[in-house]
Design a protein around this motif. Sequence first.
Motif, short mmCIF file in Angstrom:
data_model
loop_
_atom_site.label_atom_id
_atom_site.label_comp_id
_atom_site.label_asym_id
_atom_site.label_seq_id
_atom_site.Cartn_x
_atom_site.Cartn_y
_atom_site.Cartn_z
N PHE A 266 0.84 -1.20 0.00
CA PHE A 266 0.00 0.00 0.00
C PHE A 266 0.88 1.25 0.00
N THR A 267 1.91 1.25 0.84
CA THR A 267 2.80 2.41 0.93
C THR A 267 3.51 2.65 -0.39
N ARG A 268 4.00 1.58 -1.03
CA ARG A 268 4.67 1.70 -2.31
C ARG A 268 3.72 2.28 -3.36
N THR A 269 2.48 1.83 -3.34
CA THR A 269 1.51 2.33 -4.31
C THR A 269 1.24 3.81 -4.10
N PHE A 270 1.09 4.22 -2.84
CA PHE A 270 0.83 5.63 -2.56
C PHE A 270 2.05 6.49 -2.89
N ASP A 271 3.26 5.98 -2.64
CA ASP A 271 4.47 6.77 -2.88
C ASP A 271 4.82 6.87 -4.36
N THR B 78 -5.63 5.11 -6.73
CA THR B 78 -4.20 5.28 -6.86
C THR B 78 -3.66 4.10 -7.65
N VAL B 79 -2.93 4.41 -8.73
CA VAL B 79 -2.41 3.38 -9.63
C VAL B 79 -0.90 3.54 -9.72
N ALA B 80 -0.18 2.43 -9.49
CA ALA B 80 1.28 2.42 -9.61
C ALA B 80 1.68 1.36 -10.62
N PRO B 81 2.23 1.77 -11.78
CA PRO B 81 2.70 0.78 -12.74
C PRO B 81 3.93 0.06 -12.21
N LEU B 82 4.01 -1.22 -12.49
CA LEU B 82 5.15 -2.03 -12.07
C LEU B 82 5.97 -2.42 -13.29
N PRO B 83 7.26 -2.64 -13.10
CA PRO B 83 8.07 -3.11 -14.22
C PRO B 83 7.56 -4.47 -14.70
N SER B 84 7.63 -4.69 -15.99
CA SER B 84 7.13 -5.95 -16.54
C SER B 84 8.20 -7.02 -16.59
N ARG B 85 9.42 -6.68 -16.20
CA ARG B 85 10.46 -7.70 -16.20
C ARG B 85 11.23 -7.65 -14.89
N LEU C 105 -5.08 -5.59 -6.48
CA LEU C 105 -6.03 -4.61 -5.98
C LEU C 105 -5.98 -4.53 -4.46
N GLY C 106 -5.95 -3.31 -3.95
CA GLY C 106 -6.08 -3.06 -2.53
C GLY C 106 -7.29 -2.16 -2.29
N LEU C 107 -8.06 -2.48 -1.28
CA LEU C 107 -9.27 -1.71 -0.98
C LEU C 107 -9.15 -1.05 0.38
N GLU D 138 0.30 -5.01 -15.40
CA GLU D 138 1.31 -4.98 -14.35
C GLU D 138 1.16 -3.70 -13.54
N ALA D 139 0.30 -3.75 -12.52
CA ALA D 139 0.04 -2.54 -11.73
C ALA D 139 -0.46 -2.91 -10.35
N PHE D 140 -0.18 -2.03 -9.42
CA PHE D 140 -0.82 -2.06 -8.12
C PHE D 140 -1.89 -0.98 -8.15
N VAL D 141 -3.10 -1.31 -7.72
CA VAL D 141 -4.21 -0.36 -7.70
C VAL D 141 -4.80 -0.36 -6.29
N VAL D 142 -4.90 0.83 -5.70
CA VAL D 142 -5.56 0.98 -4.40
C VAL D 142 -6.78 1.86 -4.62
N VAL D 143 -7.92 1.36 -4.17
CA VAL D 143 -9.18 2.10 -4.30
C VAL D 143 -9.69 2.42 -2.92
N ARG D 144 -9.86 3.71 -2.65
CA ARG D 144 -10.44 4.16 -1.39
C ARG D 144 -11.88 4.56 -1.67
N ALA D 145 -12.80 3.92 -0.97
CA ALA D 145 -14.22 4.21 -1.16
C ALA D 145 -14.60 5.43 -0.33
N ARG D 146 -15.31 6.34 -0.96
CA ARG D 146 -15.86 7.49 -0.25
C ARG D 146 -17.27 7.12 0.22
N PRO D 147 -17.84 7.88 1.14
CA PRO D 147 -19.17 7.52 1.67
C PRO D 147 -20.24 7.33 0.62
N GLY D 148 -20.18 8.03 -0.49
CA GLY D 148 -21.18 7.88 -1.54
C GLY D 148 -21.15 6.53 -2.23
#
Length: 145
Positions: free
Chosen positions: A14-19, A32-39, A58-60, A94-104
């Motif tokens: 999660f920290t790596r994705t946010f940074d 938040t989307v963080a592309p990762l190296p493919s090799r 995916l991180g929620l 090849e990605a890390f994706v973190v989705v933060r849900a808002r109240p809506g």
Amino acid sequence: MSADSTRLQRSADFTRTFDQGVRVSAPDLLITVAPLPSRWPDPAGLRTDVAVFGGPRLGLIVSKKVGNAVTRHAVARRLRHAFAASLDALPSPEAFVVVRARPGAAGCSSTDLADQLRRGFAQRKVTAAFDAATQSEAAADVPVS
């Protein structure tokens, strides 16, 4: 998308994705989307863990602001389903994706959430991040004379 191998579970991920990732906003989500190296190994040295291949992870984050436990779990299930439905819009698997849900997000259907994810993945910041990651890998492949 419900297998444990496709989820972000460690706080370091999660920290790596946010940074290292880019953040885009949707009406009911913060993506938040963080592309990762493919090799492997990563020539830039950014990826120090074991190589993860075979699709995005995916991180929620569904806080108590979204609702009680029953509501939060329902939103998480809808988000996992929406993410699986919107994978075609992600520029690279090849990605890390973190989705933060808002109240809506509690009042949204899976299709509404999938549409928001697709629009988020299509934003210029996200595609530029994947293009930059691809270019840095291509530059690393050029032999030094």
